[in-house]
Each structure stands twice: as C-alpha cells, then as structure tokens.
Scaffold this motif. Sequence first.
Motif, PDB file in Angstrom:
ATOM      1  N   ASP A  63      47.221  49.389  24.037  1.00 65.70           N
ATOM      2  CA  ASP A  63      46.307  48.340  24.501  1.00 65.70           C
ATOM      3  C   ASP A  63      45.584  48.804  25.768  1.00 65.70           C
ATOM      4  N   LEU A  64      44.275  48.628  25.808  1.00 63.75           N
ATOM      5  CA  LEU A  64      43.451  49.170  26.881  1.00 63.75           C
ATOM      6  C   LEU A  64      43.718  48.502  28.232  1.00 63.75           C
ATOM      7  N   TYR A  65      44.080  47.218  28.249  1.00 66.62           N
ATOM      8  CA  TYR A  65      44.229  46.496  29.507  1.00 66.62           C
ATOM      9  C   TYR A  65      45.229  47.163  30.452  1.00 66.62           C
ATOM     10  N   LYS A  66      46.246  47.829  29.893  1.00 64.10           N
ATOM     11  CA  LYS A  66      47.276  48.465  30.725  1.00 64.10           C
ATOM     12  C   LYS A  66      46.690  49.536  31.639  1.00 64.10           C
ATOM     13  N   TYR A  67      45.594  50.133  31.210  1.00 66.87           N
ATOM     14  CA  TYR A  67      45.003  51.254  31.934  1.00 66.87           C
ATOM     15  C   TYR A  67      43.796  50.829  32.784  1.00 66.87           C
TER      16      TYR A  67
ATOM     17  N   MET B 244      42.878  38.598  29.127  1.00 66.92           N
ATOM     18  CA  MET B 244      42.770  39.724  28.211  1.00 66.92           C
ATOM     19  C   MET B 244      42.003  39.259  26.977  1.00 66.92           C
ATOM     20  N   LEU B 245      40.949  39.994  26.628  1.00 70.27           N
ATOM     21  CA  LEU B 245      40.216  39.664  25.403  1.00 70.27           C
ATOM     22  C   LEU B 245      41.143  39.902  24.216  1.00 70.27           C
ATOM     23  N   PRO B 246      41.407  38.900  23.420  1.00 69.49           N
ATOM     24  CA  PRO B 246      42.444  39.000  22.386  1.00 69.49           C
ATOM     25  C   PRO B 246      42.195  40.075  21.331  1.00 69.49           C
ATOM     26  N   ASP B 247      40.945  40.310  20.974  1.00 77.87           N
ATOM     27  CA  ASP B 247      40.653  41.288  19.923  1.00 77.87           C
ATOM     28  C   ASP B 247      40.610  42.715  20.465  1.00 77.87           C
ATOM     29  N   GLU B 248      39.979  42.901  21.632  1.00 74.79           N
ATOM     30  CA  GLU B 248      39.803  44.244  22.185  1.00 74.79           C
ATOM     31  C   GLU B 248      40.925  44.667  23.122  1.00 74.79           C
ATOM     32  N   LYS B 249      41.752  43.694  23.546  1.00 72.57           N
ATOM     33  CA  LYS B 249      42.846  43.967  24.487  1.00 72.57           C
ATOM     34  C   LYS B 249      42.317  44.580  25.787  1.00 72.57           C
ATOM     35  N   ARG B 250      41.172  44.083  26.248  1.00 71.05           N
ATOM     36  CA  ARG B 250      40.551  44.536  27.484  1.00 71.05           C
ATOM     37  C   ARG B 250      40.615  43.435  28.539  1.00 71.05           C
TER      38      ARG B 250
END
Length: 467
Positions: free
Chosen positions: A180-184, A227-233
Amino acid sequence: MFSHIITPVDIIRDPLYGYIEFTDLERKIFNTPIFHRLQYIKQTPSVMYVYPSATHTRFSHSLGTMHLAGIFTERVLREELENSDRAEIETIVQKIRLAGLLHDIGHGPFSHVFEFHFLAKMCGLNEDDLRKVNHEVIGEEIIRNDIDGIKSIITSDTLSNNDLEEIINMIRGDPNPNDDLYKYQIVACKNTITVDILDYLARDAHHTGTKEFNLIDLPRLIQTVRMLPDEKRIAYHARAVPTLYLVWICRYIMYLLVYYHRTVRGFDLMSGEFLYWSNKEYYNFFDENQNKIDLDVYIQLTDNIFGEMYRLRDNNSLKNTRRSIEKIIRRQYRAAYSIELNGPEYYRYFMSKPIVHEEIRRDIAEKAGVDEDEIILDIPSINLPWHPYFPITHVDFYRERDGKIEKLREVPGLLRGLHRLGGHYMIVHVFMKEYGNEEKRDKIRKAAIEVERRIKGENNEGQLLNY
C-alpha cells in the motif's frame, strides 16, 4: 495527542507536542550509543550564529518525527481498524514510527552542511555521486551493519527481516510496488507533505524564536487526512486547502529568512571548509579518490569535531584546519550584497551552465577592482509550488459524498493560484573573504548591483536583502 493503538511504556516531554509516548522497542533503540550520537548533532548548526537559541538536535527532531508518524498513521487507519486485526494495525503503526525515529540516524557533523557544503562544494560531488553517500544511504548502512545492535533490536521481537526492509524503504520514500502506497508517503516521500517536513518547520521556528513563522495548523491536517480506499494513497479533505497553503508559506519564509539567511550561509561555507581540511589533515573519514566514507570513523564524529580540532589547532600539521577555525571564530565571510532572482528562466540560466557562476564572480571582482579569490558566490534556491519536487505538487484531495470518500480530479482553486508562481526563487549571496574592510565591501556591493542590472536587464538597483 496520545496514541490509541500502540502500547507505550513511558513518555518524554516535548516543547511542541507536550508529551511523546514511546514503546519498549523504541526505547531500546534510542538508548543505543549510535542513536544518542544525534544528541550531539545540531538540527540547524549554522542558524545558531543568527538565532542563538537554535541549539536543538537531530535527536529531538527524530523523536518528534516518530510521534507525528504514529499520529498520522493512526488517523489514516482509523476506518481500517474497525474491520482489521488490531495486532496487524499496531504492527503497521510501529513500523512507520520506527521509520520516523531512524530517518536521520545517518547524519554527519553539522547535518546538511556535511552533504551540501563539504561533499558537494568542497569535494566536488555531483548529484548522482551525492546520492550514493548522503545521510539516507549512510543511515541504511548503519542499520544493515547492525551497529550497536540496531538491526537485532528491531528483528528480535515481533518484527521480521521483511519488516526491516519495509522500514528502510519507508525511510527512503521508495514504495514497494506490491504494498500500500500510504506507508511510504508519511515519513520521507519527496512529492508530498511529510511528517519530517511538518516537524522540522515547527521545531526550527520554535527554537529560533520565530514562532510567528510557524503557520502550520497541525490538528487541522490530522483531522482531515485520510487514505483513498481504492488507491491506498494519502489525501486531505478539500477544506484543508488553506491549511496546506499556509504550510507552503511557512516553508518559504523559513528558507528565506532562516536557512538561507546570508549570515547563516556564510557559516555554512566556512563550516564546509573546516570539514574539508580536518578530513584531509587529521580524520580521513572521506576518501575523495573513491568517493567513499569510512563508516567506522564517520560514526564517531559529531559537531564536537570543532572543539576537538580547536584543542589541537596549534599542531603544525593542521595549519589549514587552523585557518578554517579562525575564519569561523572571527566570522570572516561577510555578505556584501544579495541578489534576488525569481523565475524559472533564472534557474535554467544558472543551473544549466555552472560556468556562469565563475563568470559572475569574475565580473564582480573586475568591476570592484579586487582579486577574484577575495569573492565567494553562494546561490541557494527555494523550489516553489508546482516545481517537480515541491511538496504540495502531488498532494491528493478528496471530498465526502453520501458517506464515501471521492478523490478530486483537480487541485482546489486556492492552490491552483500558486501554479503561476511555480519554479525557483534564487538568491545570489556575494561574500567577501576579508572581514572589516568597509571600503572594499562597498566596492563589491556596487559592482554586484551593476551585475544584477545586467542579469535582470533593469535600470534600478534591485532589492537588497535586509533580514
């Protein structure tokens, strides 16, 4: 702002957040000698010569970044907590907090002065070479080499070697394509607002005594981040646009009036020279032929290197180091003039042709009737909104409709207005090496004004930066 997910074992007082909680794992890490080394590396080393109270360290900034990393992650995962295993969420929060805690562990003496004024300016490393020996890379080496047991501490309990790799990638801001991108995006991503940026802007404003420059509404940012649910951003509610606008204003003011203050930059230059000669004549922590840092020597060094060299300054083998020390003590590099250049055309002109710097220096010296070696040019730049690496450029926004989060396709209006300002704001600081010669300084100032007219094509004197 206390955690609702991690299990803290104690708290630390902090001037920004009141209290910072920490877990047993975090306590083990910041009780290691290699982490405590950050207690002796100032966050903004040259700034204290202009703002004397700016003696805070990388240690306190690392704790603050860890704290904000946890708060933001918990907020982002609030909805996930309802439908996921709590232990799994706690592990994610812990990993991101560790990334915040360890993101600066690789810093050298005088923080960024080591990279940008010693390695880049004095040793001549280009951007590609610098990326191989910057503090992020050194920090990764410290962790992987298990110095003072850092790696063993992280992997000895509930975290695995895979988790360790994930933490290192978070510090780099280098996403795993399968994750998931949000972690970074929380700790150290180049293209968005990070907790590293939020902490250092607020902390530096606090310790310099310039609290009026801290325009960051942290509770508002935390309240609106999702967090955007689809993009995980990571995304912020459209209502947070004015808050993010003020983050930009804060960053701009801090760079212009604190980090790039002409006296601060003069001390940066002198400190870079000091590191260069102390390396050549005594320490040998950097091999110029191989562009390689001796990690065993490097991790023993802190800002205390100046005191150590001052004590040995009468050693005959340290004559150049002694001269560099005397420059700092006598505040020798003094700005005669500063030229403001705002616009992408100036950035392209200066950065695409480095020889232009020498031509300008030669021109100023000739017009002033002084030796070229008596003048030093320092040209810092502040990247403005919609430059590729500016933090606000790639912030996502959302709105809520019928209880669902919907990503906005366009940047909200207030931030769109910043697009016209995009590019670089550059300052050409013209320093003279001979302190106290007012007649010579006036000649250099007048010559710099003439050169400024030629660069800008103006008939006026431009603006002298009086901070």
